[in-house]
Design a protein around this motif. Structure first.
Motif, PDB file in Angstrom:
ATOM      1  N   THR A  48      49.073   5.210  11.441  1.00  0.00           N
ATOM      2  CA  THR A  48      50.446   4.904  11.030  1.00  0.00           C
ATOM      3  C   THR A  48      50.677   5.296   9.576  1.00  0.00           C
ATOM      4  OG1 THR A  48      50.458   3.016  12.549  1.00  0.00           O
ATOM      5  CG2 THR A  48      52.184   3.097  10.879  1.00  0.00           C
ATOM      6  N   THR A  49      49.723   4.964   8.712  1.00  0.00           N
ATOM      7  CA  THR A  49      49.853   5.285   7.288  1.00  0.00           C
ATOM      8  C   THR A  49      49.938   6.792   7.073  1.00  0.00           C
ATOM      9  OG1 THR A  49      48.603   3.298   6.709  1.00  0.00           O
ATOM     10  CG2 THR A  49      48.791   5.006   5.018  1.00  0.00           C
ATOM     11  N   LEU A  50      49.077   7.529   7.757  1.00  0.00           N
ATOM     12  CA  LEU A  50      49.093   8.992   7.609  1.00  0.00           C
ATOM     13  C   LEU A  50      50.385   9.587   8.148  1.00  0.00           C
ATOM     14  CD1 LEU A  50      45.535  10.360   8.479  1.00  0.00           C
ATOM     15  CD2 LEU A  50      46.814  10.686   6.367  1.00  0.00           C
ATOM     16  N   ARG A  51      50.799   9.129   9.311  1.00  0.00           N
ATOM     17  CA  ARG A  51      52.014   9.671   9.923  1.00  0.00           C
ATOM     18  C   ARG A  51      53.228   9.456   9.020  1.00  0.00           C
ATOM     19  NH1 ARG A  51      55.429   6.675  14.618  1.00  0.00           N
ATOM     20  NH2 ARG A  51      57.350   7.791  14.225  1.00  0.00           N
ATOM     21  N   LEU A  52      53.412   8.244   8.559  1.00  0.00           N
ATOM     22  CA  LEU A  52      54.556   7.955   7.693  1.00  0.00           C
ATOM     23  C   LEU A  52      54.440   8.666   6.358  1.00  0.00           C
ATOM     24  CD1 LEU A  52      54.966   4.124   8.393  1.00  0.00           C
ATOM     25  CD2 LEU A  52      56.448   5.975   9.203  1.00  0.00           C
ATOM     26  N   GLY A  53      53.227   8.691   5.797  1.00  0.00           N
ATOM     27  CA  GLY A  53      53.034   9.321   4.498  1.00  0.00           C
ATOM     28  C   GLY A  53      53.277  10.816   4.530  1.00  0.00           C
ATOM     29  N   LEU A  54      52.734  11.483   5.535  1.00  0.00           N
ATOM     30  CA  LEU A  54      52.938  12.927   5.643  1.00  0.00           C
ATOM     31  C   LEU A  54      54.410  13.252   5.901  1.00  0.00           C
ATOM     32  CD1 LEU A  54      49.775  13.858   7.755  1.00  0.00           C
ATOM     33  CD2 LEU A  54      50.193  14.436   5.354  1.00  0.00           C
ATOM     34  N   VAL A  88      65.028  -0.100   0.488  1.00  0.00           N
ATOM     35  CA  VAL A  88      63.744  -0.811   0.508  1.00  0.00           C
ATOM     36  C   VAL A  88      63.636  -1.681   1.759  1.00  0.00           C
ATOM     37  CG1 VAL A  88      62.390  -2.614  -0.632  1.00  0.00           C
ATOM     38  CG2 VAL A  88      63.368  -0.754  -1.981  1.00  0.00           C
ATOM     39  N   LEU A  89      64.707  -2.386   2.106  1.00  0.00           N
ATOM     40  CA  LEU A  89      64.688  -3.208   3.319  1.00  0.00           C
ATOM     41  C   LEU A  89      64.520  -2.335   4.574  1.00  0.00           C
ATOM     42  CD1 LEU A  89      67.483  -5.818   2.527  1.00  0.00           C
ATOM     43  CD2 LEU A  89      65.013  -6.187   2.556  1.00  0.00           C
ATOM     44  N   PHE A  90      65.191  -1.188   4.577  1.00  0.00           N
ATOM     45  CA  PHE A  90      65.051  -0.239   5.680  1.00  0.00           C
ATOM     46  C   PHE A  90      63.610   0.234   5.803  1.00  0.00           C
ATOM     47  CE2 PHE A  90      66.151   4.383   6.972  1.00  0.00           C
ATOM     48  CZ  PHE A  90      65.880   4.117   8.296  1.00  0.00           C
ATOM     49  N   GLY A  91      63.005   0.605   4.683  1.00  0.00           N
ATOM     50  CA  GLY A  91      61.624   1.072   4.703  1.00  0.00           C
ATOM     51  C   GLY A  91      60.652  -0.003   5.147  1.00  0.00           C
ATOM     52  N   ALA A  92      60.886  -1.249   4.711  1.00  0.00           N
ATOM     53  CA  ALA A  92      60.005  -2.347   5.113  1.00  0.00           C
ATOM     54  C   ALA A  92      60.079  -2.576   6.617  1.00  0.00           C
ATOM     55  CB  ALA A  92      60.389  -3.620   4.356  1.00  0.00           C
ATOM     56  N   ALA A  93      61.309  -2.571   7.171  1.00  0.00           N
ATOM     57  CA  ALA A  93      61.456  -2.731   8.617  1.00  0.00           C
ATOM     58  C   ALA A  93      60.793  -1.576   9.359  1.00  0.00           C
ATOM     59  CB  ALA A  93      62.938  -2.821   8.980  1.00  0.00           C
ATOM     60  N   MET A  94      60.966  -0.365   8.847  1.00  0.00           N
ATOM     61  CA  MET A  94      60.372   0.817   9.473  1.00  0.00           C
ATOM     62  C   MET A  94      58.851   0.733   9.484  1.00  0.00           C
ATOM     63  SD  MET A  94      60.564   4.778   8.221  1.00  0.00           S
ATOM     64  CE  MET A  94      62.329   4.700   7.918  1.00  0.00           C
ATOM     65  N   GLY A  95      58.261   0.348   8.355  1.00  0.00           N
ATOM     66  CA  GLY A  95      56.813   0.268   8.278  1.00  0.00           C
ATOM     67  C   GLY A  95      56.244  -0.776   9.221  1.00  0.00           C
ATOM     68  N   CYS A  96      56.843  -1.976   9.232  1.00  0.00           N
ATOM     69  CA  CYS A  96      56.361  -3.042  10.103  1.00  0.00           C
ATOM     70  C   CYS A  96      56.541  -2.678  11.573  1.00  0.00           C
ATOM     71  CB  CYS A  96      57.094  -4.337   9.782  1.00  0.00           C
ATOM     72  SG  CYS A  96      56.714  -5.014   8.154  1.00  0.00           S
ATOM     73  N   MET A  97      57.664  -2.024  11.897  1.00  0.00           N
ATOM     74  CA  MET A  97      57.921  -1.613  13.274  1.00  0.00           C
ATOM     75  C   MET A  97      56.875  -0.600  13.737  1.00  0.00           C
ATOM     76  SD  MET A  97      61.289   0.388  14.738  1.00  0.00           S
ATOM     77  CE  MET A  97      60.943   1.822  13.696  1.00  0.00           C
ATOM     78  N   ASN A  98      56.655   0.434  12.948  1.00  0.00           N
ATOM     79  CA  ASN A  98      55.701   1.472  13.338  1.00  0.00           C
ATOM     80  C   ASN A  98      54.276   0.942  13.377  1.00  0.00           C
ATOM     81  OD1 ASN A  98      56.857   4.448  13.507  1.00  0.00           O
ATOM     82  ND2 ASN A  98      58.064   3.362  11.988  1.00  0.00           N
TER      83      ASN A  98
END
Length: 320
Positions: free
Chosen positions: A61-67, A92-102
């Protein structure tokens, strides 16, 4: 982009004002683009599953989002210095929701089949759509989806059991998907273009990095793993986003949304083809009920049949 109560996953800008009605050729091309986006997204998820033994779900997940963030930042070059505090808060709220979801979704598909995970996750945006609509008919569509979950439970009890931790993680992903819908709509209103999505991807990467960084770092010592991670970032993030943006210029929003409702079916198909995850009769019926519920919410919830609007679960998008 304009806000939407559509229960589907990725944030996609609306077609430009004044876009002419789609002709038959444009419509067929648009349908092909949406189906291509669904195939790309679920194919990317299936590739990601094959990386889990090496990097772990959070590392992938970290690699996918980071790349994806790096690529989009280079392409978009968002003008963040001009953003207001309100815009930054929304992103920032959008990114937090996106990260937790993925992160929770990938942790779920590490434990349960892809088709089942996507079907369970769909409960989040479906319930949100029903709550926002406040109509009995939308509640009935949610009941149809819940009937599908009952079938999944029966299939798990009588056939191959679903990992309960995986089921809980898929439900958590669905809850964050609902949050993704709300926050992506706000970013769509406040931040022009794709700059908000690019920066949100950076935030999402930072959110999952504490759990995923150790696994993600291992990929940089193996070109094969890093290449597969790049393929995942392209197939599960950037390609669907691009195809959907093109499709919205060609097809009416209701058609677009109904086609995206087929994602659980594509997930089950690629789980079977690429991962050998077979679905029995009850599980297939459960997926069909979720698709019917999602399409039903779309058909009965549109304000105007020909209206064009943005679609926010994604992640894509789950999914971005």
């Amino acid at each position: 982009m304009t806000p939407s109560t559509n229960p589907l996953p990725r944030i996609v800008p609306a077609a430009p004002p004044g876009t002419p009605p789609a002709g038959q050729q444009n419509l067929l091309a648009g349908v092909g683009l949406v189906i291509g986006a669904c195939i790309s997204l679920q194919f990317g998820a299936a590739v990601a599953v094959q990386l889990f033994p090496h990097l772990g779900s959070w590392g992938v997940t970290t690699l996918r989002l980071g790349l994806a963030a790096v690529i989009l930042l280079v392409v978009v070059r968002p003008k963040v210095r001009a953003w207001t505090r309100r815009q930054w808060t929304a992103v920032v709220l959008f990114g937090a929701a996106m990260g937790c979801m993925n992160g929770s979704f990938y942790a779920a598909i590490e434990r349960i089949p892809l088709g089942a995970a996507v079907s369970i996750e769909f409960l989040g945006p479906l319930v949100l759509a029903a709550v926002l609509a406040r109509r009995l008919l939308d509640g009935l569509w949610v009941a149809v989806a819940l009937a599908g979950m009952v079938l999944l439970g029966l299939d798990s009890a009588w056939g191959e059991p679903l990992d309960p931790v995986g089921v809980v993680l898929a439900l958590v992903a669905g809850a964050f998907w609902a949050g993704y819908v709300l926050t992506s709509a706000r970013v769509g209103r406040l931040v022009p273009g794709a700059g908000g999505l690019a920066v949100a991807l950076v935030v999402a990467t930072a959110v999952v990095a504490p759990l995923g960084a150790p696994g993600a770092v291992r990929a940089f010592g193996d070109p094969m793993l890093l290449g597969m991670a790049l393929v995942t970032a392209l197939l599960a993030s950037l390609v669907p986003y691009t195809l959907e943006l093109s499709a919205l210029r060609r097809v009416p929003a209701p058609v677009f949304s109904i086609l995206l409702s087929l994602e659980p079916a594509f997930a089950a198909l690629f789980g079977w083809i690429l991962l050998g995850q077979e679905s029995g009769l009850l599980r297939n019926l459960a997926i069909v009920l979720v698709i019917i519920a999602s399409a039903g919410v779309t058909l009965t919830g549109r304000r105007a049949a020909g209206q064009r609007s943005s679609v926010a679960p994604s992640a894509v998008n789950r999914k971005a």
